[in-house]
Design a protein around this motif. Structure first.
Motif, PDB file in Angstrom:
ATOM      1  N   VAL A 150       6.038  -5.644  14.719  1.00  0.00           N
ATOM      2  CA  VAL A 150       5.931  -6.920  13.990  1.00  0.00           C
ATOM      3  C   VAL A 150       4.460  -7.291  13.816  1.00  0.00           C
ATOM      4  O   VAL A 150       4.025  -7.694  12.732  1.00  0.00           O
ATOM      5  CB  VAL A 150       6.670  -8.045  14.740  1.00  0.00           C
ATOM      6  CG1 VAL A 150       6.588  -9.349  13.940  1.00  0.00           C
ATOM      7  CG2 VAL A 150       8.127  -7.675  14.977  1.00  0.00           C
ATOM      8  N   PHE A 151       3.707  -7.142  14.887  1.00  0.00           N
ATOM      9  CA  PHE A 151       2.277  -7.460  14.840  1.00  0.00           C
ATOM     10  C   PHE A 151       1.572  -6.567  13.823  1.00  0.00           C
ATOM     11  O   PHE A 151       0.725  -7.031  13.048  1.00  0.00           O
ATOM     12  CB  PHE A 151       1.656  -7.285  16.226  1.00  0.00           C
ATOM     13  CG  PHE A 151       0.307  -7.923  16.386  1.00  0.00           C
ATOM     14  CD1 PHE A 151       0.196  -9.256  16.737  1.00  0.00           C
ATOM     15  CD2 PHE A 151      -0.853  -7.190  16.183  1.00  0.00           C
ATOM     16  CE1 PHE A 151      -1.047  -9.868  16.882  1.00  0.00           C
ATOM     17  CE2 PHE A 151      -2.104  -7.782  16.329  1.00  0.00           C
ATOM     18  CZ  PHE A 151      -2.197  -9.125  16.677  1.00  0.00           C
ATOM     19  N   ALA A 152       1.912  -5.252  13.827  1.00  0.00           N
ATOM     20  CA  ALA A 152       1.312  -4.324  12.869  1.00  0.00           C
ATOM     21  C   ALA A 152       1.699  -4.684  11.434  1.00  0.00           C
ATOM     22  O   ALA A 152       0.886  -4.548  10.510  1.00  0.00           O
ATOM     23  CB  ALA A 152       1.747  -2.899  13.199  1.00  0.00           C
ATOM     24  N   TRP A 153       2.929  -5.149  11.241  1.00  0.00           N
ATOM     25  CA  TRP A 153       3.388  -5.583   9.910  1.00  0.00           C
ATOM     26  C   TRP A 153       2.567  -6.779   9.420  1.00  0.00           C
ATOM     27  O   TRP A 153       2.175  -6.835   8.250  1.00  0.00           O
ATOM     28  CB  TRP A 153       4.872  -5.939   9.977  1.00  0.00           C
ATOM     29  CG  TRP A 153       5.393  -6.623   8.745  1.00  0.00           C
ATOM     30  CD1 TRP A 153       5.657  -6.056   7.545  1.00  0.00           C
ATOM     31  CD2 TRP A 153       5.720  -8.019   8.623  1.00  0.00           C
ATOM     32  NE1 TRP A 153       6.127  -7.008   6.665  1.00  0.00           N
ATOM     33  CE2 TRP A 153       6.171  -8.209   7.289  1.00  0.00           C
ATOM     34  CE3 TRP A 153       5.672  -9.110   9.495  1.00  0.00           C
ATOM     35  CZ2 TRP A 153       6.578  -9.465   6.829  1.00  0.00           C
ATOM     36  CZ3 TRP A 153       6.085 -10.348   9.035  1.00  0.00           C
ATOM     37  CH2 TRP A 153       6.517 -10.521   7.723  1.00  0.00           C
ATOM     38  N   ILE A 154       2.263  -7.695  10.321  1.00  0.00           N
ATOM     39  CA  ILE A 154       1.444  -8.857   9.954  1.00  0.00           C
ATOM     40  C   ILE A 154       0.021  -8.413   9.618  1.00  0.00           C
ATOM     41  O   ILE A 154      -0.592  -8.898   8.659  1.00  0.00           O
ATOM     42  CB  ILE A 154       1.443  -9.893  11.094  1.00  0.00           C
ATOM     43  CG1 ILE A 154       2.847 -10.466  11.301  1.00  0.00           C
ATOM     44  CG2 ILE A 154       0.455 -11.021  10.803  1.00  0.00           C
ATOM     45  CD1 ILE A 154       2.989 -11.359  12.519  1.00  0.00           C
ATOM     46  N   LEU A 155      -0.509  -7.461  10.403  1.00  0.00           N
ATOM     47  CA  LEU A 155      -1.840  -6.935  10.106  1.00  0.00           C
ATOM     48  C   LEU A 155      -1.871  -6.304   8.716  1.00  0.00           C
ATOM     49  O   LEU A 155      -2.823  -6.499   7.944  1.00  0.00           O
ATOM     50  CB  LEU A 155      -2.244  -5.902  11.154  1.00  0.00           C
ATOM     51  CG  LEU A 155      -2.515  -6.396  12.578  1.00  0.00           C
ATOM     52  CD1 LEU A 155      -2.877  -5.218  13.479  1.00  0.00           C
ATOM     53  CD2 LEU A 155      -3.621  -7.435  12.613  1.00  0.00           C
ATOM     54  N   ALA A 156      -0.810  -5.552   8.395  1.00  0.00           N
ATOM     55  CA  ALA A 156      -0.743  -4.905   7.079  1.00  0.00           C
ATOM     56  C   ALA A 156      -0.637  -5.937   5.968  1.00  0.00           C
ATOM     57  O   ALA A 156      -1.269  -5.813   4.908  1.00  0.00           O
ATOM     58  CB  ALA A 156       0.444  -3.948   7.039  1.00  0.00           C
ATOM     59  N   ALA A 157       0.165  -6.986   6.205  1.00  0.00           N
ATOM     60  CA  ALA A 157       0.346  -8.034   5.189  1.00  0.00           C
ATOM     61  C   ALA A 157      -0.962  -8.765   4.907  1.00  0.00           C
ATOM     62  O   ALA A 157      -1.196  -9.241   3.790  1.00  0.00           O
ATOM     63  CB  ALA A 157       1.413  -9.019   5.653  1.00  0.00           C
ATOM     64  N   ASN A 158      -1.823  -8.829   5.914  1.00  0.00           N
ATOM     65  CA  ASN A 158      -3.118  -9.488   5.746  1.00  0.00           C
ATOM     66  C   ASN A 158      -4.238  -8.492   5.425  1.00  0.00           C
ATOM     67  O   ASN A 158      -5.419  -8.842   5.500  1.00  0.00           O
ATOM     68  CB  ASN A 158      -3.468 -10.280   7.002  1.00  0.00           C
ATOM     69  CG  ASN A 158      -2.659 -11.562   7.131  1.00  0.00           C
ATOM     70  OD1 ASN A 158      -3.030 -12.599   6.616  1.00  0.00           O
ATOM     71  ND2 ASN A 158      -1.529 -11.474   7.836  1.00  0.00           N
ATOM     72  N   GLN A 159      -3.825  -7.259   5.099  1.00  0.00           N
ATOM     73  CA  GLN A 159      -4.764  -6.200   4.707  1.00  0.00           C
ATOM     74  C   GLN A 159      -5.876  -5.987   5.747  1.00  0.00           C
ATOM     75  O   GLN A 159      -7.033  -5.747   5.407  1.00  0.00           O
ATOM     76  CB  GLN A 159      -5.386  -6.515   3.339  1.00  0.00           C
ATOM     77  CG  GLN A 159      -4.362  -6.555   2.209  1.00  0.00           C
ATOM     78  CD  GLN A 159      -5.008  -6.703   0.844  1.00  0.00           C
ATOM     79  OE1 GLN A 159      -5.876  -7.557   0.661  1.00  0.00           O
ATOM     80  NE2 GLN A 159      -4.596  -5.871  -0.101  1.00  0.00           N
ATOM     81  N   ALA A 160      -5.485  -6.053   7.013  1.00  0.00           N
ATOM     82  CA  ALA A 160      -6.462  -5.864   8.084  1.00  0.00           C
ATOM     83  C   ALA A 160      -7.087  -4.469   8.040  1.00  0.00           C
ATOM     84  O   ALA A 160      -8.283  -4.306   8.293  1.00  0.00           O
ATOM     85  CB  ALA A 160      -5.793  -6.092   9.440  1.00  0.00           C
ATOM     86  N   ALA A 161      -6.259  -3.440   7.699  1.00  0.00           N
ATOM     87  CA  ALA A 161      -6.778  -2.074   7.624  1.00  0.00           C
ATOM     88  C   ALA A 161      -7.828  -1.945   6.524  1.00  0.00           C
ATOM     89  O   ALA A 161      -8.854  -1.274   6.704  1.00  0.00           O
ATOM     90  CB  ALA A 161      -5.632  -1.091   7.390  1.00  0.00           C
ATOM     91  N   VAL A 162      -7.562  -2.591   5.392  1.00  0.00           N
ATOM     92  CA  VAL A 162      -8.513  -2.533   4.275  1.00  0.00           C
ATOM     93  C   VAL A 162      -9.824  -3.218   4.651  1.00  0.00           C
ATOM     94  O   VAL A 162     -10.917  -2.683   4.409  1.00  0.00           O
ATOM     95  CB  VAL A 162      -7.906  -3.197   3.016  1.00  0.00           C
ATOM     96  CG1 VAL A 162      -8.939  -3.255   1.886  1.00  0.00           C
ATOM     97  CG2 VAL A 162      -6.652  -2.466   2.572  1.00  0.00           C
ATOM     98  N   VAL A 163      -9.718  -4.401   5.249  1.00  0.00           N
ATOM     99  CA  VAL A 163     -10.910  -5.147   5.661  1.00  0.00           C
ATOM    100  C   VAL A 163     -11.703  -4.350   6.689  1.00  0.00           C
ATOM    101  O   VAL A 163     -12.943  -4.263   6.610  1.00  0.00           O
ATOM    102  CB  VAL A 163     -10.514  -6.531   6.229  1.00  0.00           C
ATOM    103  CG1 VAL A 163     -11.727  -7.234   6.821  1.00  0.00           C
ATOM    104  CG2 VAL A 163      -9.869  -7.381   5.151  1.00  0.00           C
TER     105      VAL A 163
END
Length: 426
Positions: free
Chosen positions: A286-299
């Motif tokens: 769930v936490f990883a899904w939220i990170l993805a939704a907020n484009q944390a990997a891209v940032v």
């Protein structure tokens, strides 16, 4: 704003010493509520995160390791390792490492190694006159070999999160695991000469032969697992089932040291451990899904690549990030959160995900030997009746060879990728 509160709440909950699954779940639920989404979104994503066939390998590998411990098979492994390498300076230190190499091919978990072999190893070293700090330190350090040499529970989780071949990850861990063992043996030899530790037993081909005979069937376990996966006979999940079945066969039929009562107890412990692991996987998903939704990997990728395009420097930064995370977060949760963030930037730089998997897991294994989390230290503190702080201090010298191997593997990827390329990529 909701994303900032998510991160802040996670840090606060971890600082309050809440279980990592609870901390991840509560911080994720806070974000979901602040975003106006129904709470059922949390459960939906948790189920999706746990709904993976390869994850079925986890309970069976845990069961196999537990059965090997309960059936007294670890004592056979220790006796064989003692006969094989106990003649060197600091003999029991080398035996400790050798036994961990063998047990690594059965359990795939550092905590299982520390808890199962640890009590046997520390008692034997105490009886032989080794000081407690040395005994606990080498026992802790050698236990980290378990999750690198196949089978490996952390590598299963990494493979699921990164969508890469678990079979390739397993064979990729063989050479790094042996390098870790070799570096620790060099450290033991140096410390033994400096402190004048004794040789344990004189080398005797007859003793090696007799102990090998008693340990032969348990020694076949890693051969069955790795050989079966590498040859394509079965998947890692099927290998885990075979390992558990073989452990039952050894304990109940051949050696008859495993009673129904022990089998039921180990099965219940396996269920409890698996449930806790999958709860962490679910909440971390769930936490990883939220990170993805907020484009944390891209940032993260843009920020890191904005700082430097130097591949060697970025690998060092990734290593430092994972090391720091490993100090404060449980291994499974760290993998579930870090992989979606680190994998994109690694692929952009041409870093093989199999190579990334090994260096991430080795980083996190070092985290198991360091406070404040240090699960292996907690286990050995209980086993040895030595305070946690003293266990941590005793382990510090053995971090030097492990970090040296980590840096070698980080900057010479061909060491890690040799076997996967040989067996899978031709």
């Amino acid at each position: 704003m909701s994303f900032i509160l998510l991160l802040v709440s996670l840090v606060v909950l971890i600082a309050l010493r809440l279980p990592i699954a609870v901390a991840l779940g509560l911080s994720s639920l806070l974000y979901i509520l602040l975003e106006g989404m129904p709470p059922v979104v949390l459960l939906h994503n948790m189920i999706n995160g746990m709904n993976s066939f390869p994850l079925l390998a986890i309970p069976f590998f845990i069961l196999a390791g537990g059965l090997m411990n309960s059936a007294g098979i670890t004592s056979r492994i220790f006796a064989f390792a003692r006969a094989l390498v106990g003649w060197a300076h600091g003999g029991l230190g080398h035996v400790n490492i050798g036994a961990s190499i063998v047990f690594a091919g059965m359990s795939g978990a550092a905590v299982a190694d520390a808890g199962g072999l640890g009590s046997i190893e520390i008692k034997a070293m105490r009886d032989a006159g080794y000081d407690d700090d040395f005994s606990v330190g080498i026992t802790a350090a050698s236990s980290t070999i378990g999750p690198i040499i196949p089978p490996s529970l952390p590598l299963v989780i990494f493979g699921v999160m990164a969508s890469v071949s678990i079979g390739e990850l397993f064979v990729a861990g063989i050479i790094p695991g042996l390098l870790m063992a070799a570096s620790l043996m060099v450290m033991v030899w140096w410390m033994a000469r400096k402190r004048n530790y004794p040789r344990d037993v004189a080398f005797s081909p007859k003793l090696v032969g007799s102990t090998f005979k008693t340990a032969f069937l348990p020694l076949l376990t890693p051969v069955i697992i790795v050989g079966g996966i590498a040859s394509g006979m079965f998947t890692p999940t099927e290998a885990a089932v075979c390992a558990a079945s073989y452990a039952i066969l050894l304990g109940m039929v051949i050696y008859r040291t495993l009673s129904w009562k022990k089998l039921i107890r180990v099965s219940i412990e396996t269920i409890e451990t698996t449930a806790s692991i999958l709860l962490i996987v679910g909440t971390a998903s769930v936490f990883a899904w939220i990170l993805a939704a907020n484009q944390a990997a891209v940032v993260f990728s843009e920020t890191l690549l904005g700082l430097t395009q130097n591949k060697a420097l970025i690998l060092l930064i990734i290593t430092l990030i994972v090391l720091v995370i490993g100090l404060f977060m449980e291994t499974i949760a760290a993998i579930s959160i870090l992989v979606p963030v680190l994998l994109p930037v690694s692929l952009q730089l041409g870093i093989d995900p199999i190579h990334l998997g090994i260096i991430v897991i080795l980083n996190l294994m070092i985290g198991l030997l360091t406070p404040p989390i240090g699960m292996v230290l907690y286990v050995l503190s209980k086993v040895s009746a030595i305070p946690f702080e003293r266990c941590a201090k005793a382990t510090m010298p053995f971090l030097v060879p492990l970090i040296a191997v980590l840096l070698l593997l980080t900057y010479v990827p061909s060491i890690t990728l040799f076997l996967p390329e040989l067996l899978y990529r031709q």
